[in-house]
Write an enzyme that holds these catalytic residues in place. Structure first.
Site, PDB file in Angstrom:
ATOM      1  N   LEU A  32       5.269 -11.073  -3.548  1.00  0.00           N
ATOM      2  CA  LEU A  32       5.302  -9.616  -3.574  1.00  0.00           C
ATOM      3  C   LEU A  32       5.162  -9.055  -4.997  1.00  0.00           C
ATOM      4  CD1 LEU A  32       8.206  -8.985  -1.012  1.00  0.00           C
ATOM      5  CD2 LEU A  32       5.751  -9.164  -0.582  1.00  0.00           C
ATOM      6  N   HIS A  33       4.492  -7.917  -5.076  1.00  0.00           N
ATOM      7  CA  HIS A  33       4.316  -7.217  -6.359  1.00  0.00           C
ATOM      8  C   HIS A  33       4.569  -5.732  -6.114  1.00  0.00           C
ATOM      9  CE1 HIS A  33       0.491  -6.067  -4.626  1.00  0.00           C
ATOM     10  NE2 HIS A  33       0.214  -7.339  -4.422  1.00  0.00           N
ATOM     11  N   HIS A  36       3.236  -4.036  -2.947  1.00  0.00           N
ATOM     12  CA  HIS A  36       4.018  -4.227  -1.712  1.00  0.00           C
ATOM     13  C   HIS A  36       5.263  -3.337  -1.738  1.00  0.00           C
ATOM     14  CE1 HIS A  36       2.053  -8.355  -1.939  1.00  0.00           C
ATOM     15  NE2 HIS A  36       1.648  -7.887  -0.785  1.00  0.00           N
ATOM     16  N   GLN A  60      -6.478 -16.304   8.995  1.00  0.00           N
ATOM     17  CA  GLN A  60      -7.333 -15.344   8.309  1.00  0.00           C
ATOM     18  C   GLN A  60      -7.973 -15.920   7.037  1.00  0.00           C
ATOM     19  OE1 GLN A  60      -3.928 -12.519   7.608  1.00  0.00           O
ATOM     20  NE2 GLN A  60      -5.047 -12.075   5.740  1.00  0.00           N
ATOM     21  N   ASP A 150      -7.089  -3.120   0.142  1.00  0.00           N
ATOM     22  CA  ASP A 150      -7.823  -3.802   1.210  1.00  0.00           C
ATOM     23  C   ASP A 150      -8.355  -2.727   2.162  1.00  0.00           C
ATOM     24  OD1 ASP A 150      -7.227  -6.652   0.535  1.00  0.00           O
ATOM     25  OD2 ASP A 150      -5.199  -5.900   0.698  1.00  0.00           O
ATOM     26  N   ARG A 187      -2.925 -12.520  -5.669  1.00  0.00           N
ATOM     27  CA  ARG A 187      -3.835 -13.497  -6.273  1.00  0.00           C
ATOM     28  C   ARG A 187      -3.860 -13.408  -7.803  1.00  0.00           C
ATOM     29  NH1 ARG A 187      -7.385 -15.621  -2.250  1.00  0.00           N
ATOM     30  NH2 ARG A 187      -7.089 -14.496  -0.312  1.00  0.00           N
TER      31      ARG A 187
HETATM   32  O1  PAF Z   1      -2.860  -7.765   3.568  1.00  0.00           O
HETATM   33  C1  PAF Z   1      -2.235  -8.796   3.868  1.00  0.00           C
HETATM   34  O2  PAF Z   1      -1.391  -9.270   3.101  1.00  0.00           O
HETATM   35  C2  PAF Z   1      -2.522  -9.507   5.170  1.00  0.00           C
HETATM   36  O3  PAF Z   1      -3.863  -9.422   5.500  1.00  0.00           O
HETATM   37  C3  PAF Z   1      -1.643  -9.016   6.342  1.00  0.00           C
HETATM   38  C4  PAF Z   1      -1.920  -7.566   6.686  1.00  0.00           C
HETATM   39  C5  PAF Z   1      -0.175  -9.189   5.981  1.00  0.00           C
HETATM   40  C6  PAF Z   1      -1.923  -9.856   7.599  1.00  0.00           C
HETATM   41  O4  PAF Z   1      -1.669 -11.200   7.380  1.00  0.00           O
END
Ligand code: PAF
Length: 278
Positions: A32-33, A36, A60, A150, A187
Site C-alpha cells: 500500500l502507498h 491506496h 489478472q 488505472d 510497482r
Molecule cells: O487495482 C488493483 O490493485 C487490482 O486490479 C484490484 C482492483 C485490487 C483487483 O485485483
C-alpha cells in the site's frame, strides 16, 4: 481494526452491522502507498464502515514472473491501514475465493477492453473483473473506490457493475503522485532511486500535452515518441489519445475534460501506466 482472513468470517462480521450502515470498500493487491490510503480516506468520509481487501489476484497477471515479483508487505500494510482508521481488512487466501483450477470468467466488455491494457495484457481484464465481481458480491458495499491511475480498469469496473446489475456505486479517485510527478504505484517499489527519477518522464510528457493541447494530437503523439526514443531508461509501450468515456482513439479533441492521454512504459522490467484527463 478487524483483520479477517476468510469469506465466512467477513460475511458474519458484516452481518453484525445494522443494515442501515453504509459500507465503503477499497480493493487492493497490497504494498500500500498514499494512493491506496486516499481511497480509504474517501471511504471514511463517505461511508459508515470501511473495508479494505488485500489479495494479489493470480488470474489478472499475464506473466508468472510479474505475479511472483509483485511486492508483498503485509505487516507494513496492516500498520498503514490501522493508521488510516480502516475498520476491516480482508486478507483471504486464494482457496477462499477460487475453487481448484478455476479460471477467470470470460466477459464481454466490448470496445472498452480491446484497446490499450486489453491489447497488451491479454486476459488481464477478465481476471481483474472476476476478482472484483467476487469481492463485490461478498462485501456488498454501498460504494467502492478505485484509483484513476488505472483509468481503463475504472471504466471496466463501472461497466461490470452495470452489466451485473449490482447496486454498488463505483467512485474514481484522483492519482496521487511523487514530488517529481511519478504516479504512486506499488510497482514503484521495484524501482531504484535513479529509475524513479527517469520514470518521471511519463508524467512530464502528459503535462506537456496538457499545456500544449492546441498543437493537436498528431504533433503531440510525435513529440512523445521522439522524447521516449531519446531516453535510454524508459521504453514506451504505447501512448493513446482517447475519448474518456469510450477509451477509443481520437483524432481531434472532444470537449474539455472528456479526453484522456494514456501511457504504458517499461523502466527496466517494471511496467508503469499513467494518464491525464484533459
Ligand atoms: O487495482 C488493483 O490493485 C487490482 O486490479 C484490484 C482492483 C485490487 C483487483 O485485483
Amino acid at each position: 481494526m478487524k483483520i479477517v482472513k476468510t469469506t465466512a468470517e467477513i460475511l458474519s462480521l458484516l452481518n453484525q452491522y445494522n443494515k442501515k450502515k453504509s459500507i465503503g470498500f477499497a480493493p487492493t493487491m497490497g504494498a500500500l502507498h498514499e494512493g491506496h490510503i486516499s481511497l480509504i480516506e474517501r471511504s471514511k468520509k463517505d461511508c459508515d464502515i470501511t473495508v479494505c481487501s488485500i489479495f494479489v489476484n493470480p488470474t489478472q497477471f499475464n506473466s508468472q514472473e510479474d505475479f511472483k515479483n509483485y511486492p508483498k508487505e503485509i505487516n507494513a500494510d496492516i500498520l498503514k491501514l490501522q493508521k488510516a482508521n480502516c475498520d476491516i481488512v480482508f486478507i483471504p487466501e486464494k482457496s477462499n475465493l477460487y475453487s481448484e483450477n478455476e479460471k477467470a470468467r470470460e466477459y464481454d466488455f466490448g470496445i472498452l477492453s480491446s484497446v490499450m491494457e486489453g491489447k497488451y495484457r491479454i486476459g488481464h481484464f477478465n481476471g481483474m473483473a472476476t476478482i472484483v465481481e467476487k469481492l463485490l458480491n461478498i462485501i456488498q458495499p454501498t460504494k467502492a473506490f478505485f484509483g484513476e491511475k488505472d483509468l481503463q480498469q475504472l471504466q471496466i469496473v463501472k461497466e461490470l457493475v452495470k452489466k451485473e446489475k449490482m447496486s454498488t456505486e463505483i467512485i474514481g479517485i484522483s492519482t496521487i503522485r511523487e514530488l517529481n510527478g511519478l504516479a504512486k504505484s506499488s510497482r514503484n517499489k521495484l524501482l531504484t532511486v535513479k529509475q524513479k527519477i527517469e520514470a518521471s518522464l511519463i508524467y512530464k510528457c502528459l503535462c506537456y500535452c496538457k499545456e500544449n493541447k492546441s498543437l493537436g494530437i498528431t504533433k503531440l503523439k510525435d513529440y512523445i515518441s521522439t522524447i521516449f526514443n531519446k531516453n535510454n531508461y524508459v521504453a514506451l509501450e504505447y501512448v493513446e489519445f482517447v475519448s474518456l468515456k469510450t477509451l477509443q482513439p481520437i483524432q481531434s479533441w472532444n470537449e474539455d475534460n472528456t479526453n484522456a492521454i494514456c501511457i504504458a512504459a517499461y523502466v527496466n522490467h517494471v511496467r508503469l501506466i499513467d494518464n491525464i484527463i484533459l
